[in-house]
Motif scaffolding. Structure first.
Motif, PDB file in Angstrom:
ATOM      1  N   GLU A   1       2.078   1.859  -3.496  1.00 26.20           N
ATOM      2  CA  GLU A   1       1.009   2.389  -4.345  1.00 26.20           C
ATOM      3  C   GLU A   1       0.683   3.845  -4.036  1.00 26.20           C
ATOM      4  O   GLU A   1      -0.045   4.490  -4.792  1.00 26.20           O
ATOM      5  CB  GLU A   1      -0.267   1.570  -4.151  1.00 26.20           C
ATOM      6  CG  GLU A   1      -0.185   0.149  -4.659  1.00 26.20           C
ATOM      7  CD  GLU A   1      -1.474  -0.607  -4.407  1.00 26.20           C
ATOM      8  OE1 GLU A   1      -1.636  -1.682  -4.986  1.00 26.20           O
ATOM      9  OE2 GLU A   1      -2.317  -0.107  -3.632  1.00 26.20           O
TER      10      GLU A   1
ATOM     11  N   SER B   1     -15.815  -6.874  -5.800  1.00 23.36           N
ATOM     12  CA  SER B   1     -15.262  -5.562  -5.448  1.00 23.36           C
ATOM     13  C   SER B   1     -14.281  -5.625  -4.285  1.00 23.36           C
ATOM     14  O   SER B   1     -13.731  -4.598  -3.878  1.00 23.36           O
ATOM     15  CB  SER B   1     -16.400  -4.601  -5.092  1.00 23.36           C
ATOM     16  OG  SER B   1     -17.128  -5.083  -3.973  1.00 23.36           O
ATOM     17  N   VAL B   2     -14.068  -6.815  -3.734  1.00 21.05           N
ATOM     18  CA  VAL B   2     -13.147  -6.971  -2.605  1.00 21.05           C
ATOM     19  C   VAL B   2     -11.731  -7.140  -3.139  1.00 21.05           C
ATOM     20  O   VAL B   2     -11.478  -7.982  -4.004  1.00 21.05           O
ATOM     21  CB  VAL B   2     -13.535  -8.187  -1.740  1.00 21.05           C
ATOM     22  CG1 VAL B   2     -12.511  -8.397  -0.625  1.00 21.05           C
ATOM     23  CG2 VAL B   2     -14.926  -7.997  -1.156  1.00 21.05           C
ATOM     24  N   ARG B   3     -10.821  -6.347  -2.625  1.00 21.97           N
ATOM     25  CA  ARG B   3      -9.431  -6.440  -3.068  1.00 21.97           C
ATOM     26  C   ARG B   3      -8.763  -7.641  -2.405  1.00 21.97           C
ATOM     27  O   ARG B   3      -8.919  -7.857  -1.204  1.00 21.97           O
ATOM     28  CB  ARG B   3      -8.702  -5.160  -2.695  1.00 21.97           C
ATOM     29  CG  ARG B   3      -7.384  -4.991  -3.411  1.00 21.97           C
ATOM     30  CD  ARG B   3      -6.823  -3.619  -3.163  1.00 21.97           C
ATOM     31  NE  ARG B   3      -5.620  -3.411  -3.937  1.00 21.97           N
ATOM     32  CZ  ARG B   3      -4.772  -2.417  -3.729  1.00 21.97           C
ATOM     33  NH1 ARG B   3      -5.021  -1.534  -2.786  1.00 21.97           N
ATOM     34  NH2 ARG B   3      -3.695  -2.289  -4.476  1.00 21.97           N
ATOM     35  N   LYS B   4      -8.026  -8.422  -3.196  1.00 18.57           N
ATOM     36  CA  LYS B   4      -7.388  -9.624  -2.671  1.00 18.57           C
ATOM     37  C   LYS B   4      -5.877  -9.455  -2.642  1.00 18.57           C
ATOM     38  O   LYS B   4      -5.268  -9.103  -3.655  1.00 18.57           O
ATOM     39  CB  LYS B   4      -7.730 -10.859  -3.515  1.00 18.57           C
ATOM     40  CG  LYS B   4      -9.193 -11.293  -3.462  1.00 18.57           C
ATOM     41  CD  LYS B   4      -9.963 -10.722  -4.610  1.00 18.57           C
ATOM     42  CE  LYS B   4     -11.402 -11.227  -4.654  1.00 18.57           C
ATOM     43  NZ  LYS B   4     -12.191 -10.509  -5.681  1.00 18.57           N
ATOM     44  N   PHE B   5      -5.295  -9.722  -1.484  1.00 23.54           N
ATOM     45  CA  PHE B   5      -3.842  -9.755  -1.328  1.00 23.54           C
ATOM     46  C   PHE B   5      -3.452 -11.208  -1.071  1.00 23.54           C
ATOM     47  O   PHE B   5      -3.833 -11.786  -0.045  1.00 23.54           O
ATOM     48  CB  PHE B   5      -3.392  -8.878  -0.165  1.00 23.54           C
ATOM     49  CG  PHE B   5      -3.606  -7.405  -0.395  1.00 23.54           C
ATOM     50  CD1 PHE B   5      -2.679  -6.656  -1.100  1.00 23.54           C
ATOM     51  CD2 PHE B   5      -4.737  -6.775   0.093  1.00 23.54           C
ATOM     52  CE1 PHE B   5      -2.872  -5.294  -1.316  1.00 23.54           C
ATOM     53  CE2 PHE B   5      -4.944  -5.419  -0.115  1.00 23.54           C
ATOM     54  CZ  PHE B   5      -4.010  -4.680  -0.823  1.00 23.54           C
TER      55      PHE B   5
ATOM     56  N   GLU C   1     -13.406   0.608   1.724  1.00 24.47           N
ATOM     57  CA  GLU C   1     -12.739  -0.398   0.890  1.00 24.47           C
ATOM     58  C   GLU C   1     -12.507  -1.657   1.713  1.00 24.47           C
ATOM     59  O   GLU C   1     -11.932  -1.601   2.793  1.00 24.47           O
ATOM     60  CB  GLU C   1     -11.401   0.125   0.366  1.00 24.47           C
ATOM     61  CG  GLU C   1     -10.696  -0.869  -0.551  1.00 24.47           C
ATOM     62  CD  GLU C   1      -9.406  -0.326  -1.141  1.00 24.47           C
ATOM     63  OE1 GLU C   1      -9.424   0.062  -2.318  1.00 24.47           O
ATOM     64  OE2 GLU C   1      -8.393  -0.274  -0.418  1.00 24.47           O
TER      65      GLU C   1
ATOM     66  N   LEU D   1       0.827  -1.208   0.000  1.00 26.28           N
ATOM     67  CA  LEU D   1       0.000   0.000   0.000  1.00 26.28           C
ATOM     68  C   LEU D   1       0.862   1.259   0.000  1.00 26.28           C
ATOM     69  O   LEU D   1       0.500   2.270  -0.604  1.00 26.28           O
ATOM     70  CB  LEU D   1      -0.931  -0.010   1.212  1.00 26.28           C
ATOM     71  CG  LEU D   1      -1.978  -1.133   1.232  1.00 26.28           C
ATOM     72  CD1 LEU D   1      -2.756  -1.116   2.542  1.00 26.28           C
ATOM     73  CD2 LEU D   1      -2.930  -1.006   0.047  1.00 26.28           C
TER      74      LEU D   1
ATOM     75  N   LYS E   1      -1.010   4.707  -1.334  1.00 28.79           N
ATOM     76  CA  LYS E   1      -2.230   4.764  -0.528  1.00 28.79           C
ATOM     77  C   LYS E   1      -1.927   5.008   0.944  1.00 28.79           C
ATOM     78  O   LYS E   1      -2.807   5.413   1.707  1.00 28.79           O
ATOM     79  CB  LYS E   1      -3.028   3.470  -0.693  1.00 28.79           C
ATOM     80  CG  LYS E   1      -3.594   3.294  -2.092  1.00 28.79           C
ATOM     81  CD  LYS E   1      -4.739   2.316  -2.109  1.00 28.79           C
ATOM     82  CE  LYS E   1      -5.442   2.341  -3.455  1.00 28.79           C
ATOM     83  NZ  LYS E   1      -6.631   1.467  -3.496  1.00 28.79           N
TER      84      LYS E   1
ATOM     85  N   GLN F   1      -1.513  -8.977  -5.744  1.00 32.41           N
ATOM     86  CA  GLN F   1      -2.824  -8.370  -5.530  1.00 32.41           C
ATOM     87  C   GLN F   1      -3.706  -8.544  -6.751  1.00 32.41           C
ATOM     88  O   GLN F   1      -3.239  -8.537  -7.886  1.00 32.41           O
ATOM     89  CB  GLN F   1      -2.672  -6.893  -5.184  1.00 32.41           C
ATOM     90  CG  GLN F   1      -1.806  -6.114  -6.152  1.00 32.41           C
ATOM     91  CD  GLN F   1      -1.659  -4.681  -5.728  1.00 32.41           C
ATOM     92  OE1 GLN F   1      -2.646  -4.044  -5.389  1.00 32.41           O
ATOM     93  NE2 GLN F   1      -0.447  -4.163  -5.736  1.00 32.41           N
ATOM     94  N   TYR F   2      -4.989  -8.717  -6.480  1.00 36.27           N
ATOM     95  CA  TYR F   2      -5.963  -8.947  -7.547  1.00 36.27           C
ATOM     96  C   TYR F   2      -7.214  -8.125  -7.267  1.00 36.27           C
ATOM     97  O   TYR F   2      -7.531  -7.830  -6.130  1.00 36.27           O
ATOM     98  CB  TYR F   2      -6.332 -10.430  -7.620  1.00 36.27           C
ATOM     99  CG  TYR F   2      -5.151 -11.325  -7.927  1.00 36.27           C
ATOM    100  CD1 TYR F   2      -4.810 -11.628  -9.244  1.00 36.27           C
ATOM    101  CD2 TYR F   2      -4.383 -11.860  -6.902  1.00 36.27           C
ATOM    102  CE1 TYR F   2      -3.730 -12.455  -9.528  1.00 36.27           C
ATOM    103  CE2 TYR F   2      -3.301 -12.682  -7.179  1.00 36.27           C
ATOM    104  CZ  TYR F   2      -2.979 -12.975  -8.493  1.00 36.27           C
ATOM    105  OH  TYR F   2      -1.911 -13.790  -8.766  1.00 36.27           O
TER     106      TYR F   2
ATOM    107  N   SER G   1     -10.826  -5.434   1.907  1.00 34.66           N
ATOM    108  CA  SER G   1      -9.751  -6.254   1.361  1.00 34.66           C
ATOM    109  C   SER G   1      -9.721  -7.576   2.108  1.00 34.66           C
ATOM    110  O   SER G   1     -10.273  -7.704   3.206  1.00 34.66           O
ATOM    111  CB  SER G   1      -8.392  -5.554   1.506  1.00 34.66           C
ATOM    112  OG  SER G   1      -8.406  -4.281   0.901  1.00 34.66           O
TER     113      SER G   1
END
Length: 374
Positions: free
Chosen positions: A41, A359-363, A336, A38, A43, A373-374, A338
């Motif tokens: 990125e 819509s859930v961010r996957k690590f 958000e 993060l 963030k 990450q996907y 994750s």
């Protein structure tokens, strides 16, 4: 038994208890790696990563201390001392009562250590028992585990039920204002989860907030009292804005750490339970951790009358328009969600594609520390 009691499970098996603590120590390390992603990125900035890392370290130390306390769970030690109680349905974390008990133990830890034999002496006695008496020194092992537990408590740097607000100076602004970032955390007893808060504010007072002996204790008490997961960020920020005329909250964030899902330990309903069941992941990779970030940002400032001859600033906060259109009241600018999980559970999640996860961010984390990450 009540439904609440049924959801709280004691880990009375020695190996099950130890695996549980090892699992959480691994998860906390992966959290640090995700924070690094993060930061890359943009963030999170360096200071924010440092703050979140400190709370992750506190959680790691807390689990280590509890691991020592319950190291001999399920073994005959000659003394009943119970087992770790975890929330198996809602959070996967230890129940809040464990953290409360640990805080009470910490107040008496130094006194306990003064009356206990040293680690080296206990190890010598254990060797003598094994070689001389040809017995397993279970009672000595228990005494050693309790000494190590109290030593961890004396070291401090643990995650408590209430972790008081701290301040960080960010810079000076025009008009003599100062900018600060406040951060604090709590172990939410309603859901048995750690929650971390970050607030950025402008200070128009005459004395800088951390040095103001009147305002700073009031701010700490106010924010600690409002650190409830059931309160919307909008409620917290507006209450703060109205109670402190010379403090102007510009950004408020809340990080929910958890729930933790594990096919071996938790019984949460929903698609993740099925995913972990089908994944049949090896020990240490049978888990998934949900990570939710909420953010509230000040959109503009208005002036309100304060008495006959003066005015005060009030913040108007931006709310997520899409949430309102869908009939949701987030009380935040954005949210958000994750999920952090190992490779094999992720593969099953991708194959099943359960509703609500698009819509859930996957690590996706590996044992080497690599994060995809996907």
């Amino acid at each position: 038994m009540s439904g609440l009691t049924c959801d709280h499970v004691g880990l009375s098996d020695t190996y099950s208890s130890r695996r549980y603590f090892r699992k959480f120590e691994t998860i906390m390390q992966h959290m640090l790696h995700v924070a690094g992603v993060l930061r890359a990125e943009g963030k999170l900035d360096d200071d924010e990563v440092d703050i979140l890392t400190r709370y992750a370290v506190k959680l790691t130390h807390t689990f280590r201390a509890l691991g020592f306390k319950y190291l001999l769970a399920g073994r005959e030690t000659g003394r009943f001392f119970g087992s770790l109680t975890m929330d198996s349905r809602d959070s996967g974390f230890p129940v809040a009562e464990e953290i409360m008990t640990m805080a009470n133990d910490a107040q008496q830890a130094a006194a306990h250590l003064d009356g206990m034999v040293s680690v080296e002496a206990l190890k010598d006695q254990m060797v003598q028992t094994i070689l001389g008496e040809r017995q397993i020194p279970t009672k000595l092992q228990f005494t050693l585990s309790q000494r190590l537990y109290y030593e961890e408590l004396v070291k401090g740097d643990l995650f408590w039920m209430q972790n008081d607000p701290q301040s960080q100076w960010l810079g000076n602004l025009a008009g003599g204002r100062r900018q600060f970032r406040l951060h604090w955390a709590t172990y939410d007893s309603q859901v048995n989860l750690p929650v971390i808060y970050l607030m950025e504010l402008e200070d128009s007072g005459r004395i800088g907030l951390p040095k103001d002996q009147r305002r700073w204790p009031e701010v700490q008490a106010h924010l600690s009292a409002q650190a409830l997961g059931g309160l919307k960020l909008l409620t917290i920020a507006k209450g703060f804005d109205e109670d402190f005329d010379d403090l102007h909250p510009k950004r408020l964030r809340r990080f929910h750490v958890g729930p933790m899902y594990s096919h071996a330990y938790t019984q949460q309903a929903g698609p993740l339970r099925d995913v972990l069941s089908e994944a049949k992941a090896p020990e240490g990779q049978d888990w998934a951790l949900v990570w939710t970030e909420e953010e509230l940002i000040s959109d503009r400032v208005i002036e309100e009358k304060a008495g006959w001859f003066s005015t005060v600033e009030r913040q108007i906060f931006a709310l997520d328009p899409f949430a309102a259109a869908n009939g949701e009241d987030l009380g935040a600018t954005r949210q958000e969600r994750s999920i952090i999980l190992p490779q094999r559970p992720f593969q099953v999640l991708e194959e099943k594609k359960p509703a609500g996860f698009a819509s859930v961010r996957k690590f996706v984390v590996s044992q080497t520390g690599r994060v995809l990450q996907y």
